[in-house]
Design a protein around this motif. Structure first.
Motif, mmCIF file in Angstrom:
data_model
loop_
_atom_site.group_PDB
_atom_site.id
_atom_site.type_symbol
_atom_site.label_atom_id
_atom_site.label_comp_id
_atom_site.label_asym_id
_atom_site.label_seq_id
_atom_site.Cartn_x
_atom_site.Cartn_y
_atom_site.Cartn_z
ATOM 1 N N ASP A 140 7.518 -27.281 -20.655
ATOM 2 C CA ASP A 140 7.334 -28.430 -21.106
ATOM 3 C C ASP A 140 7.275 -30.001 -20.542
ATOM 4 O O ASP A 140 6.357 -30.569 -20.696
ATOM 5 C CB ASP A 140 7.923 -28.173 -22.232
ATOM 6 C CG ASP A 140 8.034 -27.633 -23.251
ATOM 7 O OD1 ASP A 140 6.697 -26.397 -23.309
ATOM 8 O OD2 ASP A 140 8.764 -26.727 -23.960
ATOM 9 N N LEU A 141 7.993 -29.540 -19.299
ATOM 10 C CA LEU A 141 8.014 -30.983 -18.370
ATOM 11 C C LEU A 141 6.984 -30.685 -17.525
ATOM 12 O O LEU A 141 6.601 -31.935 -16.726
ATOM 13 C CB LEU A 141 9.024 -30.927 -18.183
ATOM 14 C CG LEU A 141 10.655 -31.247 -18.838
ATOM 15 C CD1 LEU A 141 12.008 -31.238 -17.694
ATOM 16 C CD2 LEU A 141 10.613 -32.267 -19.875
ATOM 17 N N SER A 142 6.289 -29.356 -17.472
ATOM 18 C CA SER A 142 5.198 -29.866 -16.367
ATOM 19 C C SER A 142 3.770 -30.923 -16.500
ATOM 20 O O SER A 142 3.939 -30.737 -17.732
ATOM 21 C CB SER A 142 4.836 -28.279 -16.419
ATOM 22 O OG SER A 142 5.398 -27.644 -15.791
ATOM 23 N N LEU A 167 4.080 -31.908 -11.296
ATOM 24 C CA LEU A 167 5.443 -31.488 -11.221
ATOM 25 C C LEU A 167 4.768 -30.005 -11.828
ATOM 26 O O LEU A 167 4.041 -29.554 -12.557
ATOM 27 C CB LEU A 167 6.159 -32.442 -12.652
ATOM 28 C CG LEU A 167 7.527 -31.442 -12.707
ATOM 29 C CD1 LEU A 167 8.285 -30.790 -11.508
ATOM 30 C CD2 LEU A 167 8.541 -32.368 -13.466
ATOM 31 N N THR A 168 4.684 -29.223 -11.018
ATOM 32 C CA THR A 168 5.008 -27.435 -11.596
ATOM 33 C C THR A 168 6.034 -27.249 -12.253
ATOM 34 O O THR A 168 7.435 -26.964 -10.885
ATOM 35 C CB THR A 168 4.475 -26.911 -11.020
ATOM 36 O OG1 THR A 168 3.260 -27.540 -10.666
ATOM 37 C CG2 THR A 168 3.866 -25.732 -11.561
ATOM 38 N N VAL A 169 6.189 -26.083 -13.660
ATOM 39 C CA VAL A 169 7.648 -25.362 -13.332
ATOM 40 C C VAL A 169 7.376 -23.947 -13.699
ATOM 41 O O VAL A 169 6.886 -23.973 -15.025
ATOM 42 C CB VAL A 169 8.422 -26.052 -14.680
ATOM 43 C CG1 VAL A 169 9.765 -24.965 -14.909
ATOM 44 C CG2 VAL A 169 8.994 -27.576 -14.904
ATOM 45 N N ILE A 215 8.377 -48.310 -15.074
ATOM 46 C CA ILE A 215 7.668 -47.949 -16.472
ATOM 47 C C ILE A 215 6.747 -45.902 -15.773
ATOM 48 O O ILE A 215 6.149 -46.264 -15.015
ATOM 49 C CB ILE A 215 6.487 -48.246 -17.376
ATOM 50 C CG1 ILE A 215 6.917 -49.913 -17.501
ATOM 51 C CG2 ILE A 215 5.917 -47.720 -18.442
ATOM 52 C CD1 ILE A 215 7.870 -50.059 -19.190
ATOM 53 N N LEU A 216 7.613 -44.771 -16.501
ATOM 54 C CA LEU A 216 7.051 -44.204 -16.039
ATOM 55 C C LEU A 216 6.708 -43.191 -17.926
ATOM 56 O O LEU A 216 7.154 -42.746 -18.214
ATOM 57 C CB LEU A 216 8.209 -42.962 -15.539
ATOM 58 C CG LEU A 216 8.510 -41.588 -15.528
ATOM 59 C CD1 LEU A 216 7.371 -41.953 -13.877
ATOM 60 C CD2 LEU A 216 9.889 -40.895 -15.082
ATOM 61 N N SER A 217 5.909 -42.520 -17.089
ATOM 62 C CA SER A 217 4.518 -42.180 -18.049
ATOM 63 C C SER A 217 4.350 -40.331 -17.483
ATOM 64 O O SER A 217 4.265 -40.451 -16.051
ATOM 65 C CB SER A 217 3.337 -42.956 -18.460
ATOM 66 O OG SER A 217 2.685 -43.046 -17.502
ATOM 67 N N LYS A 218 3.473 -39.781 -18.639
ATOM 68 C CA LYS A 218 3.448 -38.026 -18.187
ATOM 69 C C LYS A 218 2.503 -38.582 -19.695
ATOM 70 O O LYS A 218 2.326 -38.954 -20.458
ATOM 71 C CB LYS A 218 4.569 -37.248 -19.408
ATOM 72 C CG LYS A 218 4.151 -36.008 -19.340
ATOM 73 C CD LYS A 218 4.728 -35.475 -19.851
ATOM 74 C CE LYS A 218 4.174 -33.288 -19.766
ATOM 75 N NZ LYS A 218 5.031 -32.630 -20.097
ATOM 76 N N GLU A 219 1.674 -37.542 -18.288
ATOM 77 C CA GLU A 219 -0.321 -37.419 -18.956
ATOM 78 C C GLU A 219 0.140 -37.211 -19.794
ATOM 79 O O GLU A 219 -0.054 -35.457 -19.563
ATOM 80 C CB GLU A 219 -0.860 -36.980 -18.261
ATOM 81 C CG GLU A 219 -2.717 -37.773 -18.200
ATOM 82 C CD GLU A 219 -3.091 -36.709 -16.638
ATOM 83 O OE1 GLU A 219 -3.860 -35.962 -17.022
ATOM 84 O OE2 GLU A 219 -3.768 -37.618 -16.489
ATOM 85 N N GLY A 220 -0.510 -37.304 -21.425
ATOM 86 C CA GLY A 220 -1.261 -36.448 -22.620
ATOM 87 C C GLY A 220 0.251 -36.483 -23.456
ATOM 88 O O GLY A 220 0.051 -35.824 -24.540
ATOM 89 N N ALA A 221 1.678 -37.160 -22.935
ATOM 90 C CA ALA A 221 2.382 -36.983 -23.702
ATOM 91 C C ALA A 221 2.788 -37.406 -24.884
ATOM 92 O O ALA A 221 2.191 -38.991 -25.290
ATOM 93 C CB ALA A 221 4.693 -37.311 -23.349
ATOM 94 N N ALA A 222 2.867 -37.518 -25.985
ATOM 95 C CA ALA A 222 3.170 -37.636 -27.217
ATOM 96 C C ALA A 222 4.758 -38.841 -27.665
ATOM 97 O O ALA A 222 3.676 -40.145 -28.263
ATOM 98 C CB ALA A 222 2.998 -36.877 -28.537
ATOM 99 N N HIS A 223 5.637 -38.847 -26.912
ATOM 100 C CA HIS A 223 6.538 -39.122 -26.851
ATOM 101 C C HIS A 223 6.761 -40.589 -25.902
ATOM 102 O O HIS A 223 5.154 -40.976 -24.950
ATOM 103 C CB HIS A 223 7.906 -39.007 -26.348
ATOM 104 C CG HIS A 223 8.025 -38.632 -24.965
ATOM 105 N ND1 HIS A 223 7.659 -39.386 -23.955
ATOM 106 C CD2 HIS A 223 6.934 -37.070 -24.250
ATOM 107 C CE1 HIS A 223 7.289 -38.777 -22.508
ATOM 108 N NE2 HIS A 223 7.619 -37.497 -22.961
#
Length: 771
Positions: A564-566, A591-593, A530-538
């Motif tokens: 947006d992927l940062s 991750l920084t874009v 399970i891969l999650s992004k902090e604060g993501a709504a999806h």
């Protein structure tokens, strides 16, 4: 022998008594000629009014020597025998005496006493089978010798009755006796009542509260007809007697048969009949009465895919038990819902199951369902029921939204509130967890900014909280639920050991448009990452694990990444057996874009400045052009001899500000202008591009100025973005259309004015001389 003795006795008595043509008396007995022992029996001998006495004889002998003085009106006499016993069974007769002598003897009356314990109790059905001689009870009363049946080691006797009609009601019993004491009978069999249905309208039959009844509970069976009826009869199929008969004091159109405590014997099929003055009705339809709770091995009932079904979709109900029942059956609201299904053994779960399919569900399918198991030899005796399963129908109105402010991945003990909201004004909301038997919670709505919503508090969370949730809305006046919200997954961490690792390729800092790969790895078995992004709504990404060498891994590739992927990413372990229970998180990866926002801003700013410069230059050029045209027209009116001759070429250079020419050097003649924007490598390319190949002659300091411009352009080696305007004014002699060819190498008599406006683009650095 008894009959012979009686006949001789009658002849002797007839000779002794003077018979003067007196009428033969009539002898009757009450309550019946077949009585149970210890019953009081009364004989009535009816003669004439002039009779002086009556005598009762048994077997040709005066009964205990007793005589009875006739009662008023003296035409009959009573002889009572209290508490008869088998010794008092026999043949009885009576005569009477008048002043003219004695009458004849009455016909013989046979008194039978039953209840003799020395004879075994027989049974009566369509066949009467028991040891000994069998006798039916009037109507009609008959005797039959028995027949021994070797197959079942019983004796039986067959009786034929008839012809029968629907207006008759016959009740039969049978007895057994011994030939040595033919008037001493056994206990009676249970009564057998024969009803012959007619052609009148059949009644209806129903059970309350339901036809599926728990053992030991009460049930009532109603028999109803549209017309008033005098007699109602309830019959159970296969029974040797009717369950009950109701003779109404006043004719009514229904009757109630109550069973206060249901047992196994009450299970079966029932019909009822009605009788009126017109005869018997047809039998009612069959009522199947089922007794549950006979077998203690429970069943379980589940709905596939869930107990909340969208209107028009298909649904399957699965009944499962560890007990090897022959069949499973399904009920709704205490009534049999679908035909029973044969059970199948499923080796993977070592249980028996049956599937009940329902195509295209409608609102009629909502309600409470249960399932039972039973055996083929006892189809009316069922097991204890499964837990109730509530079926809800959804999809009849717009779906709400389900969200959480605490995130979808939570540590144990954290608080969790799910919010169901909709722009439809629903009166109530319900929350359902996938795999549950019913709604988890119900919520009362409240309104906020034109939206109706309800909050469902599930914290503090634990492993049982993890799962997939949906919510539904409904109106108070409707029992149907809305369409389902989109699913919301709730994951609980710390339920599996050994956190995985997370890495990013090629680097954690990338430029916009680059490709990035996130890699989850674990040395311990993993079914899904399970891969999650902090604060993501999806929803978090579910990555199927692959075994590589000695570890398990999964990767997520992202092409042409944007800002947006940062963010901060984490990875978790999960097993398919419990997909919502996770391990603790991996170490976070940032991750920084970069580059996209700054570059776009700079370009936009440059374009705006360039556009502004071009606009200003064009306005200045237009103003100068108009001024010069007006000036030329004014000078054209002067005399030729007053026009001073001018030769040479004059160019005016404008950089950031416009340099005004002296008034005395105003040009004459033809005026033309060129406006051009260009990115120059060398500044010296400006003048050739403007002059279009013409030979330029310089005078005095003008040539030096041009040389200075060229030297300044040469000093700048870096390319510059320049927007410029060039204005050239050529003055020719009047009457001369063009310079003569012979003078091509000489100084031209025409006069030219050239102006250049240069605007430096953002990012370029002009030299001090250019400034």
């Amino acid at each position: 022998m008894t009959f012979t003795f009686t006949a001789l006795l009658c002849l002797v008595l007839g000779a002794l008594f003077l018979v003067g043509g007196l009428a033969k008396p009539i002898l009757t007995v009450q309550p019946d000629s077949v009585v149970y022992k210890q019953t009081t029996v009364t004989f009535l001998c009816k003669g004439t009014r002039v009779a002086k006495q009556y005598i009762l004889y048994k077997e040709g002998y005066q009964y205990l020597g007793s005589t009875q003085i006739p009662q008023k009106p003296k035409n009959k006499a009573e002889f009572s025998i209290p508490k008869v016993d088998p010794n008092q069974a026999g043949q009885y007769q009576c005569p009477y005496q008048t002043q003219d002598g004695w009458s004849e003897f009455s016909n013989s009356l046979e008194l039978v006493v039953t209840g003799e314990r020395t004879h075994r109790l027989p049974s009566l059905s369509l066949d009467c089978q028991k040891v000994g001689l069998f006798t039916g009870l009037t109507p009609p009363r008959a005797k039959q010798d028995n027949e021994y049946i070797f197959s079942n080691q019983h004796y039986k006797a067959l009786y034929s009755v008839g012809p029968v009609t629907s207006s008759q009601r016959w009740t039969f019993r049978c007895y057994s006796n011994d030939q040595r004491s033919p008037l001493e009978w056994s206990e009676p069999s249970n009564p057998l009542e024969l009803l012959f249905s007619g052609t009148l309208q059949k009644p209806t039959i129903k059970a309350e509260p339901a036809s599926v009844v728990t053992s030991g509970s009460a049930v009532s069976i109603w028999c109803q007809r549209s017309l008033d009826t005098e007699i109602y009869v309830l019959h159970k199929e296969g029974s040797k007697k009717h369950l009950g008969t109701r003779s109404q004091e006043k004719p009514e159109n229904k009757a109630k048969f109550s069973i206060p405590s249901v047992t196994q014997q009450h299970g079966g099929q029932y019909r009822c009949y009605c009788h009126s003055s017109a005869g018997w009705s047809e039998p009612s339809d069959t009522l199947e009465l089922v007794v549950t709770g006979i077998y203690n091995n429970k069943t379980s009932l589940t709905a596939l895919p869930s107990p909340v079904v969208t209107f028009g979709e298909n649904m399957t109900l699965k009944c499962v038990s560890k007990e090897g029942y022959d069949k499973f059956t399904l009920t709704k609201k205490g009534q049999k819902f679908l035909s029973s299904q044969n059970s199948q053994f499923i080796p993977s779960i070592t249980q028996y199951q049956a599937l009940f399919s329902i195509d295209r569900v409608t609102p009629d399918h909502r309600g409470t369902f249960r399932c039972y198991g039973y055996y083929n030899q006892t189809p009316h005796l069922w097991s204890v029921p499964s837990k109730p399963l509530e079926i809800h129908i959804s999809g009849l109105s717009k779906k709400p939204s389900l969200l959480t402010h605490q995130g979808q991945i939570l540590d144990p003990g954290k608080s969790l509130t799910l919010q169901c909201c909709s722009d439809v004004n629903y009166d109530r909301f319900a929350l359902y967890k996938l795999g549950g038997a019913d709604f988890t919670h119900y919520g009362v709505q409240w309104t906020q900014s034109g939206r109706s919503l309800a909050n469902f508090t599930l914290g503090p969370v634990s492993s049982s909280t993890g799962g997939q949730y949906r919510c539904y809305g409904a109106h108070n006046l409707s029992s149907e639920w809305s369409a389902s919200s989109d699913p919301l997954n709730i994951f609980i961490t710390g339920q599996l050991p050994f956190s995985p690792s997370l890495s990013v390729k090629p680097n954690s800092t990338v430029h916009s448009g680059d490709n990035v790969t996130l890699l989850c790895q674990s040395t311990y078995k993993v079914d899904t990452f399970i891969l999650s992004k902090e604060g993501a709504a999806h929803q978090p990404e579910r990555l199927k694990s692959k075994s590589e060498a000695w570890d398990f891994q999964a990767e997520l590739s992202m092409s042409a990444v944007t800002s947006d992927l940062s963010g901060t990413y984490r990875c978790y372990r999960s097993q398919d057996s419990s997909p919502y229970l996770l391990s603790y998180a991996s170490d976070p990866v940032e991750l920084t874009v970069s580059g996209e926002v700054t570059l776009n801003s700079q370009r936009l700013e440059g374009y705006l400045k360039a556009l502004a410069g071009v606009s200003v230059a064009f306005l200045l050029f237009l103003f100068i052009l108009i001024f010069l045209l007006l000036r030329q027209r004014h000078q054209g009116k002067l005399r030729k001899d007053e026009i001073p001759r001018r030769t040479g070429r004059h160019c005016l250079s404008l950089t950031t500000s416009l340099l005004q020419r002296p008034a005395e050097e105003e040009p004459q003649g033809v005026t033309y202008a060129q406006v051009k924007g260009s990115r120059l490598r060398r500044a010296e390319a400006v003048l050739p591009s403007v002059m279009s190949g013409e030979v330029l002659d310089t005078k005095d300091g003008q040539a030096e100025d041009d040389t200075e411009i060229d030297s300044q352009a040469a000093e700048s080696k870096e390319p510059q973005d320049v927007t410029y305007v060039q204005l050239c004014i050529r003055s020719l002699r009047q009457g001369a259309a063009a310079p003569p060819p012979s003078l091509a190498g000489e100084a031209s008599e025409e006069s030219t004015v050239y102006a250049a406006l240069a605007i430096t683009q953002p990012g370029s650095v002009p030299s001090n001389k250019e400034q």
